[in-house]
Design a protein around this motif. Structure first.
Motif, PDB file in Angstrom:
ATOM      1  N   GLY A  75       0.630  -0.612  -0.494  1.00 53.38           N
ATOM      2  CA  GLY A  75      -0.161   0.274  -0.549  1.00 53.38           C
ATOM      3  C   GLY A  75       1.186   1.317   0.231  1.00 53.38           C
ATOM      4  N   GLY A 144      -6.985  -9.314   0.195  1.00 53.89           N
ATOM      5  CA  GLY A 144      -7.066  -8.924   1.175  1.00 53.89           C
ATOM      6  C   GLY A 144      -7.116  -7.120   1.141  1.00 53.89           C
ATOM      7  N   GLY A 145      -5.912  -7.143   0.832  1.00 56.04           N
ATOM      8  CA  GLY A 145      -5.195  -5.397  -0.099  1.00 56.04           C
ATOM      9  C   GLY A 145      -5.714  -5.031  -1.430  1.00 56.04           C
ATOM     10  N   GLU A 202     -10.160   0.156   4.242  1.00 56.75           N
ATOM     11  CA  GLU A 202      -8.529  -0.088   4.727  1.00 56.75           C
ATOM     12  C   GLU A 202      -8.491  -0.976   6.418  1.00 56.75           C
ATOM     13  OE1 GLU A 202      -6.130   4.045   4.002  1.00 56.75           O
ATOM     14  OE2 GLU A 202      -8.164   4.431   2.266  1.00 56.75           O
ATOM     15  N   GLY A 206     -13.424  -3.964   9.834  1.00 57.60           N
ATOM     16  CA  GLY A 206     -13.644  -5.501  10.487  1.00 57.60           C
ATOM     17  C   GLY A 206     -12.333  -6.389   9.185  1.00 57.60           C
TER      18      GLY A 206
HETATM   19  C1  FAD Z   1       4.639  -0.497  -7.339  1.00 57.48           C
HETATM   20  C2  FAD Z   1       3.604  -0.517  -7.028  1.00 57.48           C
HETATM   21  C3  FAD Z   1       2.527  -0.458  -7.813  1.00 57.48           C
HETATM   22  C4  FAD Z   1       1.197  -0.254  -7.861  1.00 57.48           C
HETATM   23  N1  FAD Z   1       0.003   0.379  -8.667  1.00 57.48           N
HETATM   24  C5  FAD Z   1      -0.793   0.964  -8.052  1.00 57.48           C
HETATM   25  C6  FAD Z   1      -2.240   0.263  -9.220  1.00 57.48           C
HETATM   26  O1  FAD Z   1      -1.667   0.744  -9.997  1.00 57.48           O
HETATM   27  N2  FAD Z   1      -3.545   0.620  -8.557  1.00 57.48           N
HETATM   28  C7  FAD Z   1      -3.681   0.823  -7.035  1.00 57.48           C
HETATM   29  O2  FAD Z   1      -5.053   0.801  -7.069  1.00 57.48           O
HETATM   30  N3  FAD Z   1      -2.815   0.692  -6.671  1.00 57.48           N
HETATM   31  C8  FAD Z   1      -1.749   0.397  -6.765  1.00 57.48           C
HETATM   32  N4  FAD Z   1      -0.597   0.412  -5.688  1.00 57.48           N
HETATM   33  C9  FAD Z   1      -0.506   0.135  -4.174  1.00 57.48           C
HETATM   34  C10 FAD Z   1      -1.384  -1.213  -3.945  1.00 57.48           C
HETATM   35  O3  FAD Z   1      -0.844  -1.909  -4.493  1.00 57.48           O
HETATM   36  C11 FAD Z   1      -2.357  -1.593  -3.107  1.00 57.48           C
HETATM   37  O4  FAD Z   1      -2.990  -0.735  -2.581  1.00 57.48           O
HETATM   38  C12 FAD Z   1      -3.103  -2.786  -3.176  1.00 57.48           C
HETATM   39  O5  FAD Z   1      -3.931  -2.811  -3.410  1.00 57.48           O
HETATM   40  C13 FAD Z   1      -2.270  -2.759  -1.352  1.00 57.48           C
HETATM   41  O6  FAD Z   1      -2.628  -4.663  -1.163  1.00 57.48           O
HETATM   42  P1  FAD Z   1      -2.253  -6.275  -0.246  1.00 57.48           P
HETATM   43  O7  FAD Z   1      -2.352  -6.794  -0.320  1.00 57.48           O
HETATM   44  O8  FAD Z   1      -0.168  -4.488  -0.601  1.00 57.48           O
HETATM   45  O9  FAD Z   1      -2.467  -4.647   0.816  1.00 57.48           O
HETATM   46  P2  FAD Z   1      -1.979  -4.217   2.097  1.00 57.48           P
HETATM   47  O10 FAD Z   1      -0.790  -2.839   1.653  1.00 57.48           O
HETATM   48  O11 FAD Z   1      -0.726  -4.916   3.340  1.00 57.48           O
HETATM   49  O12 FAD Z   1      -2.832  -2.862   2.737  1.00 57.48           O
HETATM   50  C14 FAD Z   1      -3.138  -2.433   2.741  1.00 57.48           C
HETATM   51  C15 FAD Z   1      -4.585  -1.034   3.557  1.00 57.48           C
HETATM   52  O13 FAD Z   1      -5.882  -2.078   3.733  1.00 57.48           O
HETATM   53  C16 FAD Z   1      -5.443  -3.221   5.171  1.00 57.48           C
HETATM   54  N5  FAD Z   1      -5.647  -5.131   4.467  1.00 57.48           N
HETATM   55  C17 FAD Z   1      -4.975  -5.191   4.224  1.00 57.48           C
HETATM   56  N6  FAD Z   1      -5.936  -6.846   4.283  1.00 57.48           N
HETATM   57  C18 FAD Z   1      -6.486  -6.618   5.239  1.00 57.48           C
HETATM   58  C19 FAD Z   1      -7.907  -7.304   5.247  1.00 57.48           C
HETATM   59  N7  FAD Z   1      -7.304  -8.992   4.687  1.00 57.48           N
HETATM   60  N8  FAD Z   1      -9.033  -7.092   5.751  1.00 57.48           N
HETATM   61  C20 FAD Z   1      -9.158  -5.821   5.844  1.00 57.48           C
HETATM   62  N9  FAD Z   1      -7.862  -5.251   5.821  1.00 57.48           N
HETATM   63  C21 FAD Z   1      -6.877  -4.926   4.837  1.00 57.48           C
HETATM   64  C22 FAD Z   1      -4.312  -2.454   5.089  1.00 57.48           C
HETATM   65  O14 FAD Z   1      -4.249  -2.585   6.627  1.00 57.48           O
HETATM   66  C23 FAD Z   1      -3.957  -1.499   4.349  1.00 57.48           C
HETATM   67  O15 FAD Z   1      -4.669   0.135   5.525  1.00 57.48           O
HETATM   68  C24 FAD Z   1       0.696  -0.133  -6.775  1.00 57.48           C
HETATM   69  C25 FAD Z   1       1.736  -0.309  -5.166  1.00 57.48           C
HETATM   70  C26 FAD Z   1       2.839  -1.117  -6.289  1.00 57.48           C
HETATM   71  C27 FAD Z   1       4.366  -0.498  -4.715  1.00 57.48           C
END
Ligand code: FAD
Length: 472
Positions: A75, A144-145, A202, A206
């Motif tokens: 994120g 989930g993220g 976010e 929950g």
């Molecule tokens: C190189 C790069 C490119 C990206 N490109 C994009 C893009 O094009 N579009 C885009 O939208 N985003 C993009 N992102 C951002 C990111 O990848 C997204 O936001 C992604 O959805 C986050 O997923 P994650 O599993 O890493 O979540 P995390 O970073 O682990 O968590 C993100 C949020 O979700 C919450 N969360 C995580 N899992 C759960 C769960 N199971 N239940 C409840 N809450 C939860 C966390 O508390 C936090 O608030 C990019 C990031 C990078 C590093």
């Protein structure tokens, strides 16, 4: 001490090996992807099943320990990073990594929250289907993220964002109850849509433990092209023309300014500027055709001829093969990397109504040019969704850190005021996390913030679900 008792109970619930407390083990979980935030955690909890998540949340409520859900930790708003107190626990969902079901006739896949996005894509493909969510972090981010941030990416124009790709959820409530909402229904008008409340929350309402996701047919062919244009206004006219000719076949329409591609060329020598002459704006467009490649190419030819005749497009190149198509996308995907190589910069992930994009860029560029002469604008994004990465780099030769110290706040204000004036959003894709919590409070209407607070209070009266994110 309640923290010690909590950790002992967690070890009993999920096994000591899955309650991480050694600083060496917890380090990867307490700093965000951009290394902008580093917090502290009393533990990182790694449950493997929904029942284990429910047990941990129940214990956290009993012991009044705040939980920070985390998936792939990619994120960009600091949402998955604990605060600095050391009192919060990170709950990592990555071990919930099973695909529970694929139903090709219903066009659905049911996966647990910790499944990596690229894995979902692979499972869908193996079943002859497409899961169209795609973003550069897809090898690390989790479903989930993606759901919790309502992620966007490159396919939104055609398939919608994550919210539109989700039919049902399984969630552990802040009280530790398990809600099985894993229904693969396209129609269900039975009261408030609880699913939609958790999507984009976010982790503040929950914990999502599983989801039913929509699948689509695999396209028979994908054809990619680059078009050179004189201005964002011309790009908008070209978008309208493309939509009228290609209809639902249009799956990507990305805008990149000339300066973005020059930056890529500067830092990645092998990535050459794709046209002989410079052009103010370049659009990368992709058609996904259910018939054949020949059909897509014929359509492309017709589109480009019409656009050239109307003077919308100055030049164009259609990818001849998969490798060339990959090279076009590489150009687009290397913009953030080139920006990072160039030095620190001021980032904005904003949305305005598509029709306002040209006016927004003109007005905001001019205001920034006046406030910070020589600032270099790195403007690119998902034009077809009205979503721009509207970033500002220090003037050539100026120390980036000193520039940020002096100009970050005034430039943020200029950009967000302009977004607000165009009835846009200060966070199109990445959420609020802790990064934009105050900006959101500044621009949202009081009544909106009050309704959000009512929901938060009703769902999580003890404020133990990712406190300090989204709402202060
Ligand atoms: C190189 C790069 C490119 C990206 N490109 C994009 C893009 O094009 N579009 C885009 O939208 N985003 C993009 N992102 C951002 C990111 O990848 C997204 O936001 C992604 O959805 C986050 O997923 P994650 O599993 O890493 O979540 P995390 O970073 O682990 O968590 C993100 C949020 O979700 C919450 N969360 C995580 N899992 C759960 C769960 N199971 N239940 C409840 N809450 C939860 C966390 O508390 C936090 O608030 C990019 C990031 C990078 C590093």
């Amino acid at each position: 001490m309640t923290q010690t008792a909590f950790l002992a109970a967690c070890r009993d619930a999920i096994g000591a090996a899955h309650v991480l407390t050694d600083p060496h083990d917890t380090a990867p979980y307490i700093t965000d992807w951009r290394r902008r935030y580093t917090g502290a955690a009393c533990a990182v909890l790694c449950p493997a099943t929904s029942a284990e998540v429910a047990a941990l949340v129940t214990l956290a409520a009993e012991h009044r320990i705040a939980l920070v859900p985390q998936g792939g930790n990619t994120g960009l708003a600091g949402g998955a990073t604990p605060d600095a107190s050391g009192a919060q626990a990170v709950i990592s969902l990555r071990r919930l990594n099973r695909v529970r079901d694929i139903d090709p006739h219903n066009n659905t896949i049911t996966v647990e929250a910790g499944v990596i996005l690229a894995e979902v894509q692979k499972h869908a493909e193996a079943a002859g289907r497409l899961f169209p969510l795609s973003l550069a972090a897809e090898g690390s981010c989790t479903i989930g993220g993606n759901l919790s941030t309502n992620a966007g990416g490159t396919g939104v124009l055609r398939y919608g964002n994550t919210r539109e790709l989700c039919l049902g959820l399984e969630v552990v409530t802040p009280q530790g109850e398990l809600w099985d909402g894993l229904r693969g229904l396209r129609k269900d008008n039975t009261g408030y849509d609880l699913r939609d409340l958790f999507i984009g929350a976010e982790g503040t309402l929950g914990i999502i433990t599983a989801a039913v996701l929509k699948l689509h047919p695999q396209p028979a062919a994908r054809v990619t092209a680059l078009a050179a244009l004189a201005s964002p206004h011309a790009a908008l006219d070209f978008l309208a023309l493309t939509q009228s000719i290609a209809g639902p076949l249009l799956t990507g329409f990305e805008l990149m300014s000339d300066f973005c591609l020059r930056l890529v060329g500067r830092h990645f020598e092998q990535m050459r500027y794709p046209f002989a002459e410079p052009h103010a704006q370049i659009v990368l467009l992709e058609l996904s055709d259910s018939e054949s490649e020949a059909h897509a190419r014929t359509l492309f030819e017709h589109l480009m001829e019409t656009a050239l005749e109307r003077g919308l497009v100055e030049d164009a190149v259609v990818a001849e093969n998969l490798a060339q198509s990959r090279a076009f996308w590489n150009l687009r995907e290397h913009i953030p990397l080139a920006q990072a190589e160039e030095g620190l910069n001021i980032k904005h992930d904003i949305a305005v109504p598509i029709s306002r994009i040209g006016h927004f860029i003109e007005a905001t560029d001019a205001a920034i040019g006046e406030a910070a002469p020589g600032a270099r604008m790195v403007t690119f994004g998902h034009l077809g969704d009205g979503n721009l990465h509207y970033n500002v780099q220090a003037p050539e030769g100026v120390d980036a850190k000193a520039f940020l110290n002096e100009y970050q706040s005034p430039i943020n204000r200029i950009v967000y005021d302009s977004v607000h004036a165009h009835r846009g959003s200060i966070s199109a894709e990445h959420g609020l996390g802790q990064l934009k919590i105050d900006e959101a409070a500044h621009y949202k209407q009081d009544v909106e913030v009050r309704m959000m607070r009512v929901l938060k209070q009703a769902f999580d009266p003890l404020n133990l679900m990712n406190p300090g994110k989204v709402l202060r």
